[in-house]
Design a protein around this motif. Structure first.
Motif, PDB file in Angstrom:
ATOM      1  N   ARG A  60       0.843  -1.213   0.000  1.00 30.07           N
ATOM      2  CA  ARG A  60       0.000   0.000   0.000  1.00 30.07           C
ATOM      3  C   ARG A  60       0.872   1.256   0.000  1.00 30.07           C
ATOM      4  O   ARG A  60       1.877   1.346   0.694  1.00 30.07           O
ATOM      5  CB  ARG A  60      -0.905   0.006   1.213  1.00 30.07           C
ATOM      6  CG  ARG A  60      -1.790   1.260   1.293  1.00 30.07           C
ATOM      7  CD  ARG A  60      -2.918   1.092   2.264  1.00 30.07           C
ATOM      8  NE  ARG A  60      -3.915   0.208   1.651  1.00 30.07           N
ATOM      9  CZ  ARG A  60      -4.898  -0.371   2.333  1.00 30.07           C
ATOM     10  NH1 ARG A  60      -5.021  -0.181   3.641  1.00 30.07           N
ATOM     11  NH2 ARG A  60      -5.756  -1.146   1.713  1.00 30.07           N
ATOM     12  N   HIS A  61       0.400   2.237  -0.783  1.00 31.03           N
ATOM     13  CA  HIS A  61       1.017   3.567  -0.869  1.00 31.03           C
ATOM     14  C   HIS A  61      -0.039   4.583  -0.450  1.00 31.03           C
ATOM     15  O   HIS A  61      -1.159   4.577  -0.973  1.00 31.03           O
ATOM     16  CB  HIS A  61       1.458   3.818  -2.316  1.00 31.03           C
ATOM     17  CG  HIS A  61       1.822   5.224  -2.638  1.00 31.03           C
ATOM     18  ND1 HIS A  61       2.870   5.887  -2.045  1.00 31.03           N
ATOM     19  CD2 HIS A  61       1.279   6.099  -3.521  1.00 31.03           C
ATOM     20  CE1 HIS A  61       2.961   7.106  -2.563  1.00 31.03           C
ATOM     21  NE2 HIS A  61       2.004   7.254  -3.457  1.00 31.03           N
ATOM     22  N   VAL A  62       0.306   5.424   0.524  1.00 31.60           N
ATOM     23  CA  VAL A  62      -0.588   6.486   0.978  1.00 31.60           C
ATOM     24  C   VAL A  62       0.158   7.801   0.847  1.00 31.60           C
ATOM     25  O   VAL A  62       1.293   7.919   1.312  1.00 31.60           O
ATOM     26  CB  VAL A  62      -1.016   6.276   2.448  1.00 31.60           C
ATOM     27  CG1 VAL A  62      -1.923   7.402   2.912  1.00 31.60           C
ATOM     28  CG2 VAL A  62      -1.686   4.918   2.633  1.00 31.60           C
ATOM     29  N   GLU A  92      -0.584  -1.983 -13.076  1.00 30.04           N
ATOM     30  CA  GLU A  92      -0.115  -2.525 -11.792  1.00 30.04           C
ATOM     31  C   GLU A  92      -0.988  -2.088 -10.614  1.00 30.04           C
ATOM     32  O   GLU A  92      -0.922  -2.684  -9.539  1.00 30.04           O
ATOM     33  CB  GLU A  92       1.340  -2.088 -11.539  1.00 30.04           C
ATOM     34  CG  GLU A  92       2.346  -2.777 -12.427  1.00 30.04           C
ATOM     35  CD  GLU A  92       2.497  -2.131 -13.796  1.00 30.04           C
ATOM     36  OE1 GLU A  92       3.260  -2.678 -14.610  1.00 30.04           O
ATOM     37  OE2 GLU A  92       1.854  -1.081 -14.083  1.00 30.04           O
ATOM     38  N   ILE A  93      -1.798  -1.068 -10.798  1.00 28.69           N
ATOM     39  CA  ILE A  93      -2.673  -0.594  -9.716  1.00 28.69           C
ATOM     40  C   ILE A  93      -3.792  -1.608  -9.497  1.00 28.69           C
ATOM     41  O   ILE A  93      -4.514  -1.946 -10.424  1.00 28.69           O
ATOM     42  CB  ILE A  93      -3.278   0.786 -10.054  1.00 28.69           C
ATOM     43  CG1 ILE A  93      -2.186   1.836 -10.195  1.00 28.69           C
ATOM     44  CG2 ILE A  93      -4.294   1.193  -8.989  1.00 28.69           C
ATOM     45  CD1 ILE A  93      -2.678   3.176 -10.731  1.00 28.69           C
ATOM     46  N   ASP A 127      -3.182   0.448  -3.800  1.00 30.91           N
ATOM     47  CA  ASP A 127      -2.724  -0.893  -3.467  1.00 30.91           C
ATOM     48  C   ASP A 127      -2.141  -1.573  -4.700  1.00 30.91           C
ATOM     49  O   ASP A 127      -2.658  -1.409  -5.820  1.00 30.91           O
ATOM     50  CB  ASP A 127      -3.861  -1.745  -2.922  1.00 30.91           C
ATOM     51  CG  ASP A 127      -4.338  -1.285  -1.553  1.00 30.91           C
ATOM     52  OD1 ASP A 127      -3.595  -0.562  -0.870  1.00 30.91           O
ATOM     53  OD2 ASP A 127      -5.458  -1.660  -1.167  1.00 30.91           O
ATOM     54  N   PHE A 128      -1.088  -2.356  -4.455  1.00 30.80           N
ATOM     55  CA  PHE A 128      -0.367  -3.065  -5.509  1.00 30.80           C
ATOM     56  C   PHE A 128      -0.099  -4.491  -5.046  1.00 30.80           C
ATOM     57  O   PHE A 128      -0.064  -4.760  -3.843  1.00 30.80           O
ATOM     58  CB  PHE A 128       0.962  -2.355  -5.794  1.00 30.80           C
ATOM     59  CG  PHE A 128       0.780  -0.895  -6.119  1.00 30.80           C
ATOM     60  CD1 PHE A 128       0.570  -0.482  -7.418  1.00 30.80           C
ATOM     61  CD2 PHE A 128       0.791   0.061  -5.110  1.00 30.80           C
ATOM     62  CE1 PHE A 128       0.369   0.861  -7.715  1.00 30.80           C
ATOM     63  CE2 PHE A 128       0.594   1.403  -5.391  1.00 30.80           C
ATOM     64  CZ  PHE A 128       0.384   1.801  -6.695  1.00 30.80           C
ATOM     65  N   ASP A 129       0.142  -5.386  -5.977  1.00 36.08           N
ATOM     66  CA  ASP A 129       0.464  -6.770  -5.626  1.00 36.08           C
ATOM     67  C   ASP A 129       1.833  -6.902  -4.995  1.00 36.08           C
ATOM     68  O   ASP A 129       2.076  -7.834  -4.230  1.00 36.08           O
ATOM     69  CB  ASP A 129       0.390  -7.677  -6.860  1.00 36.08           C
ATOM     70  CG  ASP A 129      -1.031  -7.899  -7.340  1.00 36.08           C
ATOM     71  OD1 ASP A 129      -1.970  -7.752  -6.518  1.00 36.08           O
ATOM     72  OD2 ASP A 129      -1.213  -8.221  -8.525  1.00 36.08           O
ATOM     73  N   SER A 130       2.739  -5.975  -5.306  1.00 36.50           N
ATOM     74  CA  SER A 130       4.110  -6.106  -4.835  1.00 36.50           C
ATOM     75  C   SER A 130       4.790  -4.744  -4.797  1.00 36.50           C
ATOM     76  O   SER A 130       4.291  -3.769  -5.376  1.00 36.50           O
ATOM     77  CB  SER A 130       4.905  -7.021  -5.769  1.00 36.50           C
ATOM     78  OG  SER A 130       5.035  -6.409  -7.051  1.00 36.50           O
ATOM     79  N   GLU A 131       5.937  -4.719  -4.146  1.00 37.80           N
ATOM     80  CA  GLU A 131       6.758  -3.517  -4.130  1.00 37.80           C
ATOM     81  C   GLU A 131       7.181  -3.146  -5.551  1.00 37.80           C
ATOM     82  O   GLU A 131       7.211  -1.961  -5.912  1.00 37.80           O
ATOM     83  CB  GLU A 131       7.987  -3.762  -3.260  1.00 37.80           C
ATOM     84  CG  GLU A 131       8.897  -2.573  -3.133  1.00 37.80           C
ATOM     85  CD  GLU A 131      10.095  -2.848  -2.240  1.00 37.80           C
ATOM     86  OE1 GLU A 131      11.134  -2.198  -2.464  1.00 37.80           O
ATOM     87  OE2 GLU A 131      10.000  -3.697  -1.334  1.00 37.80           O
ATOM     88  N   GLU A 132       7.482  -4.131  -6.358  1.00 35.06           N
ATOM     89  CA  GLU A 132       7.892  -3.883  -7.747  1.00 35.06           C
ATOM     90  C   GLU A 132       6.765  -3.216  -8.542  1.00 35.06           C
ATOM     91  O   GLU A 132       7.028  -2.336  -9.373  1.00 35.06           O
ATOM     92  CB  GLU A 132       8.322  -5.187  -8.426  1.00 35.06           C
ATOM     93  CG  GLU A 132       9.583  -5.797  -7.844  1.00 35.06           C
ATOM     94  CD  GLU A 132       9.364  -6.537  -6.519  1.00 35.06           C
ATOM     95  OE1 GLU A 132      10.373  -6.717  -5.795  1.00 35.06           O
ATOM     96  OE2 GLU A 132       8.222  -6.910  -6.177  1.00 35.06           O
TER      97      GLU A 132
END
Length: 97
Positions: free
Chosen positions: A3-5, A35-36, A59-64
């Motif tokens: 997750r990115h906030v 990727e989102i 939210d994303f499946d992975s850091e990548e």
């Protein structure tokens, strides 16, 4: 999931049109960046003084996948051309959910 906030406060002279342009540009990103996985944006409800004015939760499946979003040319252009000119403050965090 990753997750990115991010939270924004706009400069005092930011117009409603500029803010609406930021929001419209952000709303387009899920259709451009595959990727989102989940993307929520919105302005502060104005209930508590001192809050940031706008939020993005992605939210994303992975850091990548987050890095692909972060570095995507459409996202970078939106930041440079639309967000940065009216940005007063920014806070962000990324974490695993």
């Amino acid at each position: 999931m990753f997750r990115h906030v991010v939270l924004f406060t706009w400069v005092a002279g930011a117009t409603e049109e500029q803010k609406a342009t930021v929001e419209a540009g952000l709303r387009e990103l899920p259709g451009v960046i595959p990727e989102i996985r989940r993307y929520e944006i919105g302005g502060d409800a104005g209930i508590s003084p001192g809050n940031y004015e706008f939020a993005v939760v992605a939210d994303f499946d992975s850091e990548e996948d987050y890095v692909a979003y972060r570095d995507h040319p459409v996202h970078r252009a939106l930041i440079a051309d639309t967000i940065r000119p009216i940005l007063a403050n920014r806070a962000a965090v990324q974490y695993v959910i």
